[in-house]
Write a protein that holds these residues in place. Structure first.
Motif, PDB file in Angstrom:
ATOM      1  N   TRP A 440       0.948  -1.073   0.140  1.00  0.00           N
ATOM      2  CA  TRP A 440      -0.124  -0.141  -0.143  1.00  0.00           C
ATOM      3  C   TRP A 440       0.781   1.358  -0.076  1.00  0.00           C
ATOM      4  CZ3 TRP A 440      -1.337  -4.049   3.158  1.00  0.00           C
ATOM      5  CH2 TRP A 440      -2.498  -4.749   3.015  1.00  0.00           C
ATOM      6  N   LYS A 441       0.459   2.217  -0.797  1.00  0.00           N
ATOM      7  CA  LYS A 441       1.201   3.726  -0.788  1.00  0.00           C
ATOM      8  C   LYS A 441       1.542   4.049   0.760  1.00  0.00           C
ATOM      9  CE  LYS A 441       1.080   7.872  -3.212  1.00  0.00           C
ATOM     10  NZ  LYS A 441       0.352   8.867  -4.055  1.00  0.00           N
ATOM     11  N   ASP A 442       0.516   4.075   1.556  1.00  0.00           N
ATOM     12  CA  ASP A 442       0.509   4.717   2.762  1.00  0.00           C
ATOM     13  C   ASP A 442       1.088   3.549   3.896  1.00  0.00           C
ATOM     14  OD1 ASP A 442       0.207   7.114   4.211  1.00  0.00           O
ATOM     15  OD2 ASP A 442      -1.879   6.404   5.054  1.00  0.00           O
ATOM     16  N   VAL A 443       1.350   2.444   3.637  1.00  0.00           N
ATOM     17  CA  VAL A 443       1.647   1.613   4.593  1.00  0.00           C
ATOM     18  C   VAL A 443       2.993   0.857   4.625  1.00  0.00           C
ATOM     19  CG1 VAL A 443       1.167  -0.691   5.828  1.00  0.00           C
ATOM     20  CG2 VAL A 443      -0.783   0.790   4.998  1.00  0.00           C
ATOM     21  N   ASN A 444       3.382   0.521   3.189  1.00  0.00           N
ATOM     22  CA  ASN A 444       4.684  -0.373   3.143  1.00  0.00           C
ATOM     23  C   ASN A 444       5.325  -0.266   1.822  1.00  0.00           C
ATOM     24  OD1 ASN A 444       2.774  -1.864   1.954  1.00  0.00           O
ATOM     25  ND2 ASN A 444       3.399  -3.742   2.604  1.00  0.00           N
ATOM     26  N   SER A 445       4.896   0.978   1.226  1.00  0.00           N
ATOM     27  CA  SER A 445       5.527   1.385  -0.060  1.00  0.00           C
ATOM     28  C   SER A 445       7.068   1.540   0.131  1.00  0.00           C
ATOM     29  CB  SER A 445       5.011   2.590  -0.712  1.00  0.00           C
ATOM     30  OG  SER A 445       5.305   2.981  -1.816  1.00  0.00           O
ATOM     31  N   VAL A 468       0.954  -8.741 -10.607  1.00  0.00           N
ATOM     32  CA  VAL A 468      -0.033  -8.465  -9.463  1.00  0.00           C
ATOM     33  C   VAL A 468      -1.331  -9.460  -9.770  1.00  0.00           C
ATOM     34  CG1 VAL A 468       1.142  -6.227  -9.209  1.00  0.00           C
ATOM     35  CG2 VAL A 468      -0.758  -6.661 -10.931  1.00  0.00           C
ATOM     36  N   THR A 469      -2.203  -9.563  -8.874  1.00  0.00           N
ATOM     37  CA  THR A 469      -3.215 -10.211  -8.996  1.00  0.00           C
ATOM     38  C   THR A 469      -4.461  -9.220  -9.048  1.00  0.00           C
ATOM     39  OG1 THR A 469      -3.614 -10.658  -6.631  1.00  0.00           O
ATOM     40  CG2 THR A 469      -2.496 -12.164  -7.958  1.00  0.00           C
ATOM     41  N   THR A 470      -4.583  -8.076  -8.233  1.00  0.00           N
ATOM     42  CA  THR A 470      -5.420  -7.070  -8.382  1.00  0.00           C
ATOM     43  C   THR A 470      -4.955  -5.854  -7.858  1.00  0.00           C
ATOM     44  OG1 THR A 470      -7.675  -6.535  -7.803  1.00  0.00           O
ATOM     45  CG2 THR A 470      -6.469  -7.359  -6.039  1.00  0.00           C
ATOM     46  N   ALA A 471      -5.638  -4.790  -7.975  1.00  0.00           N
ATOM     47  CA  ALA A 471      -5.267  -3.619  -7.429  1.00  0.00           C
ATOM     48  C   ALA A 471      -6.432  -2.740  -6.864  1.00  0.00           C
ATOM     49  CB  ALA A 471      -4.495  -2.593  -8.573  1.00  0.00           C
ATOM     50  N   TYR A 472      -6.112  -1.691  -5.836  1.00  0.00           N
ATOM     51  CA  TYR A 472      -7.046  -1.108  -5.188  1.00  0.00           C
ATOM     52  C   TYR A 472      -6.582   0.582  -5.483  1.00  0.00           C
ATOM     53  CZ  TYR A 472      -9.793   1.617  -2.024  1.00  0.00           C
ATOM     54  OH  TYR A 472     -10.923   2.607  -1.355  1.00  0.00           O
ATOM     55  N   ALA A 473      -7.639   1.311  -6.101  1.00  0.00           N
ATOM     56  CA  ALA A 473      -7.369   2.557  -6.227  1.00  0.00           C
ATOM     57  C   ALA A 473      -6.101   2.891  -7.273  1.00  0.00           C
ATOM     58  CB  ALA A 473      -7.088   3.322  -4.858  1.00  0.00           C
ATOM     59  N   ASN A 474      -6.073   1.971  -8.388  1.00  0.00           N
ATOM     60  CA  ASN A 474      -5.152   2.253  -9.196  1.00  0.00           C
ATOM     61  C   ASN A 474      -3.544   1.986  -8.754  1.00  0.00           C
ATOM     62  OD1 ASN A 474      -6.646   2.441 -11.525  1.00  0.00           O
ATOM     63  ND2 ASN A 474      -7.059   4.591 -11.192  1.00  0.00           N
ATOM     64  N   GLY A 475      -3.528   1.394  -7.877  1.00  0.00           N
ATOM     65  CA  GLY A 475      -2.021   1.202  -7.255  1.00  0.00           C
ATOM     66  C   GLY A 475      -1.384   0.409  -8.285  1.00  0.00           C
ATOM     67  N   ARG A 476      -0.164   0.806  -8.510  1.00  0.00           N
ATOM     68  CA  ARG A 476       0.708  -0.325  -9.492  1.00  0.00           C
ATOM     69  C   ARG A 476       2.196   0.087  -8.941  1.00  0.00           C
ATOM     70  NH1 ARG A 476      -1.822   4.548 -11.316  1.00  0.00           N
ATOM     71  NH2 ARG A 476      -0.502   5.769 -12.808  1.00  0.00           N
ATOM     72  N   PRO A 477       3.088  -0.801  -9.325  1.00  0.00           N
ATOM     73  CA  PRO A 477       4.525  -0.822  -8.678  1.00  0.00           C
ATOM     74  C   PRO A 477       5.407   0.164  -9.624  1.00  0.00           C
ATOM     75  CG  PRO A 477       4.163  -2.782  -9.951  1.00  0.00           C
ATOM     76  CD  PRO A 477       2.887  -2.141  -9.712  1.00  0.00           C
ATOM     77  N   GLN A 478       6.253   1.238  -9.018  1.00  0.00           N
ATOM     78  CA  GLN A 478       7.336   1.647  -9.625  1.00  0.00           C
ATOM     79  C   GLN A 478       8.571   1.458  -8.873  1.00  0.00           C
ATOM     80  OE1 GLN A 478       7.173   6.070  -9.394  1.00  0.00           O
ATOM     81  NE2 GLN A 478       8.490   6.308 -10.868  1.00  0.00           N
ATOM     82  N   GLY A 539      -2.449   8.421  -7.199  1.00  0.00           N
ATOM     83  CA  GLY A 539      -2.899   9.331  -6.954  1.00  0.00           C
ATOM     84  C   GLY A 539      -4.165   9.312  -6.349  1.00  0.00           C
ATOM     85  N   SER A 540      -4.670   8.133  -6.307  1.00  0.00           N
ATOM     86  CA  SER A 540      -6.039   7.775  -5.689  1.00  0.00           C
ATOM     87  C   SER A 540      -5.822   7.099  -4.407  1.00  0.00           C
ATOM     88  CB  SER A 540      -6.840   6.734  -6.569  1.00  0.00           C
ATOM     89  OG  SER A 540      -6.962   7.500  -7.973  1.00  0.00           O
ATOM     90  N   GLY A 541      -7.072   6.707  -3.769  1.00  0.00           N
ATOM     91  CA  GLY A 541      -7.348   6.177  -2.397  1.00  0.00           C
ATOM     92  C   GLY A 541      -7.271   7.198  -1.393  1.00  0.00           C
ATOM     93  N   THR A 542      -7.278   6.596  -0.212  1.00  0.00           N
ATOM     94  CA  THR A 542      -7.366   7.564   1.112  1.00  0.00           C
ATOM     95  C   THR A 542      -5.981   7.420   1.865  1.00  0.00           C
ATOM     96  OG1 THR A 542      -8.619   6.098   2.121  1.00  0.00           O
ATOM     97  CG2 THR A 542      -9.641   7.623   1.081  1.00  0.00           C
ATOM     98  N   THR A 543      -6.189   6.614   3.089  1.00  0.00           N
ATOM     99  CA  THR A 543      -5.094   6.488   3.987  1.00  0.00           C
ATOM    100  C   THR A 543      -5.035   4.952   4.349  1.00  0.00           C
ATOM    101  OG1 THR A 543      -6.115   7.207   5.756  1.00  0.00           O
ATOM    102  CG2 THR A 543      -4.970   8.983   4.619  1.00  0.00           C
ATOM    103  N   LEU A 546      -6.714   1.730   3.059  1.00  0.00           N
ATOM    104  CA  LEU A 546      -7.425   2.076   1.807  1.00  0.00           C
ATOM    105  C   LEU A 546      -6.795   3.052   1.074  1.00  0.00           C
ATOM    106  CD1 LEU A 546     -11.004   2.284   3.516  1.00  0.00           C
ATOM    107  CD2 LEU A 546     -10.110   0.654   1.949  1.00  0.00           C
ATOM    108  N   SER A 547      -5.385   3.132   1.296  1.00  0.00           N
ATOM    109  CA  SER A 547      -4.647   3.857   0.382  1.00  0.00           C
ATOM    110  C   SER A 547      -4.418   2.970  -0.996  1.00  0.00           C
ATOM    111  CB  SER A 547      -3.396   4.240   0.786  1.00  0.00           C
ATOM    112  OG  SER A 547      -2.729   3.095   1.204  1.00  0.00           O
ATOM    113  N   ALA A 548      -3.912   3.461  -1.983  1.00  0.00           N
ATOM    114  CA  ALA A 548      -3.674   2.644  -3.268  1.00  0.00           C
ATOM    115  C   ALA A 548      -2.960   1.377  -3.046  1.00  0.00           C
ATOM    116  CB  ALA A 548      -3.204   3.839  -4.449  1.00  0.00           C
ATOM    117  N   GLY A 549      -3.346   0.333  -3.410  1.00  0.00           N
ATOM    118  CA  GLY A 549      -2.280  -0.977  -3.050  1.00  0.00           C
ATOM    119  C   GLY A 549      -2.443  -1.857  -4.073  1.00  0.00           C
ATOM    120  N   THR A 550      -1.723  -2.863  -4.101  1.00  0.00           N
ATOM    121  CA  THR A 550      -1.682  -4.088  -4.929  1.00  0.00           C
ATOM    122  C   THR A 550      -1.308  -5.263  -4.581  1.00  0.00           C
ATOM    123  OG1 THR A 550      -1.119  -4.507  -7.280  1.00  0.00           O
ATOM    124  CG2 THR A 550       0.624  -3.655  -5.775  1.00  0.00           C
TER     125      THR A 550
END
Length: 559
Positions: A440-445, A468-478, A539-543, A546-550
């Motif tokens: 997740w962007k807000d947890v362990n990115s 990846v198998t799914t994503a939340y709020a358009n999360g994808r790896p950079q 740039g989506s998701g919250t915190t 529920l922040s963007a994830g995959t």
């Protein structure tokens, strides 16, 4: 019935797969009933049609809205919690309800706009057969929920939220005082994994046997609500269409039969399972959209070559009108999928949950389409590529990664979850189990992977792959290599738009991201560790969760 059935009893809840319970299979079948069927028939009490099965079951259906208002087994009422009935969706409202008896079958027909729903009873059986025909989106989701009185089958299984007083997400995910989480979403099971859901006290069993889901959506690996318990009682579900983490468009048409089965505590009869249920007695009942077995076809394959025998393989059929699947035999890949509606289907072979072959197959009424041995091209399985190192394996799921098993029945904040942070060292032997199944962007990115390369490997460019198998709020790896080379932000693949990672599902659309890492990005010392940092871009998701994830399928660096 003994009075003990009416007292709160804590028992294990059973949600079993197709291979289970063969020894108890005869407990609820048509031939199992020894009671006289002399009382079989129906009456009208003014508000409901009252059906006596002539066995030990009497049920009522409202004449005004088609709700199941009473379910009495051996003199004890099981229906109802919180003042609610059992029904399609959350209740259809005003409907036209009719009843008819044809020999040893009683059929109740419910019409609500374009939706038609049916209840059937057979003389001498403790079963209620149900069908639902949804023609359009005038009813949003499609489910049937059996609402069971409080105190009948108390349990504390992972999909129960009776004992979780603190809301932690979206009014449907809860935490107990000990930090364990509960939600009606947490079923553990994919559709392919179970034939029925329900509860038993040891002397009484109440079950919902699922249909074949031919008009459902999401395929064999879809996860959805199966059951729940609240302070007011419990619910057993047959989910025929649900939008949560859904990968397919909604299908329309008749679904069923699915069955409410009462037993003397054992599992429902295997004769009721979707794969074995023969309803020739329903052929002449006039059920809207009904297709008899004689008007269906079968697909059989003599084998599948190119398999990795460490994995189970599943063959799926799907088009816009219907879906089916069957397991490939471990020894040679033989498969047989019966009961298929005529039409042309996309045939997909899955290694685990990863599609490794697609083709087309035509099915005709009353016929068998026999396929020659299917050869999976080596290049279709990413595991066959030569890799310098690999974390996990390519099977379409995060299996083996840290917290992966827990996440099908718990929230990521659950006290039982291992830390979502922590770095990973390739070659340690724990690189997969130490790598978190979700990012997740807000947890362990920014998690760091340490790895070494030989002098020859350092001198060359390499391809990095992240599945990846799914994503939340358009999360994808950079990715960033050695803090000097940064990849472009990849475009997000098509994924479900709803919650997924926090409601027990990693299943979306499998996607592989590839990164061409130049030789200049590597360190020059073969004894030093290179670093790979994986960030979640969006740039989506919250915190927080529920922040963007995959979710992660596999990560590897190709030779």
């Amino acid at each position: 019935m003994s009075g003990s059935v009416n007292r709160p009893v804590r028992r294990r809840t059973f949600v079993l797969g197709a291979a289970a319970t063969a020894g108890s299979a005869a407990l609820a079948g048509p031939l199992a009933e020894t009671a006289s069927a002399a009382s079989f028939g129906y009456t009208d009490d003014g508000s409901n049609y009252v059906v006596d099965t002539g066995a030990s079951l009497v049920f009522k259906v409202s004449k005004t809205n088609g709700d199941l208002t009473s379910l009495v087994y051996k003199g004890t009422e099981y229906q109802g919690y919180g003042g609610m009935n059992s029904h399609v969706e959350s209740g259809l409202g005003a409907s036209t309800v009719t009843i008819a008896q044809s020999g040893t079958t009683i059929l109740i027909s419910v019409t609500h706009g374009t939706l038609k729903h049916y209840y059937a009873a057979r003389s001498g059986e403790n079963n209620v057969y149900l069908w639902t025909n949804k023609a359009d989106t005038s009813v949003s989701a499609t489910r049937y929920i059996v609402r069971v009185k409080a105190g009948m089958f108390l349990n504390d299984e992972p999909d129960s939220y009776t004992y979780a007083p603190t809301t932690i997400e979206s009014a449907d995910v809860f935490a107990k005082s000990d930090g364990q989480t509960r939600s009606k979403h947490y079923s553990k099971k994919r559709v392919i994994d179970y034939d029925y859901v329900g509860w038993t006290t040891g002397s009484v069993g109440l079950w919902v046997v699922r249909s074949n889901h031919e008009k459902a959506s999401g395929g064999p690996f879809y996860r959805s609500l199966l059951r729940h318990q609240s302070a007011d009682g419990g619910g057993l579900y047959e989910i025929l269409y649900y939008g949560e983490n859904q990968t397919e468009a909604q299908r329309f048409g008749l679904q069923g039969p699915y069955v409410i089965a009462l037993t003397d505590g054992g599992a429902p009869s295997s004769s009721l399972y979707h794969a074995n249920l023969t309803t020739s007695w329903a052929d002449s009942l006039g059920i809207s959209g009904y297709t008899a077995a004689s008007s269906r076809g079968r697909v059989a394959g003599v084998g599948i070559t190119g398999r990795d025998t460490a994995y189970a393989y599943t063959v799926g059929l799907a088009n816009s009108a219907a879906q089916y699947w069957g397991s490939a035999r471990a020894s040679d890949g033989y498969f047989s999928i019966p009961g298929v509606l005529p039409g042309t289907y996309t045939l997909t072979v899955f290694k685990g949950e990863l599609a490794v072959y697609t083709g087309s197959v035509a099915v005709t009424a009353g016929g068998t389409t026999t396929l020659n041995s299917i050869a999976i091209p080596s290049s279709n399985d990413p595991s066959n590529a030569s890799a310098i190192w690999r974390i996990g394996n390519w099977d379409g799921s995060p299996s083996g990664f840290k917290n992966a098993d827990l996440m099908t029945y718990a929230h990521p904040s659950d006290v039982r979850a291992a830390s979502w942070t922590g770095n990973v060292v390739v070659g340690s032997g724990t690189e997969t189990s130490a790598f978190p199944c979700y990012l997740w962007k807000d947890v362990n990115s920014g998690i760091i992977v340490y790895f070494k390369l030989t002098a020859a490997q350092l001198a060359a460019a390499h391809t990095l792959r992240i599945g990846v198998t799914t994503a939340y709020a358009n999360g994808r790896p950079q990715v960033v290599v050695n803090d000097t080379w940064t990849s472009a932000v990849p475009s997000p693949p098509t994924q479900p738009s709803t919650r997924s990672l926090t409601v027990g599902s990693y299943r979306g659309n499998n996607n592989t991201f590839t990164y061409s890492v130049p030789a200049s990005a590597w360190l020059t010392d073969a004894s030093a560790y290179n670093t790979l940092k994986i960030y979640v871009a969006s740039g989506s998701g919250t915190t927080s969760f529920l922040s963007a994830g995959t979710s992660i399928d596999a990560i590897d660096l190709l030779a």
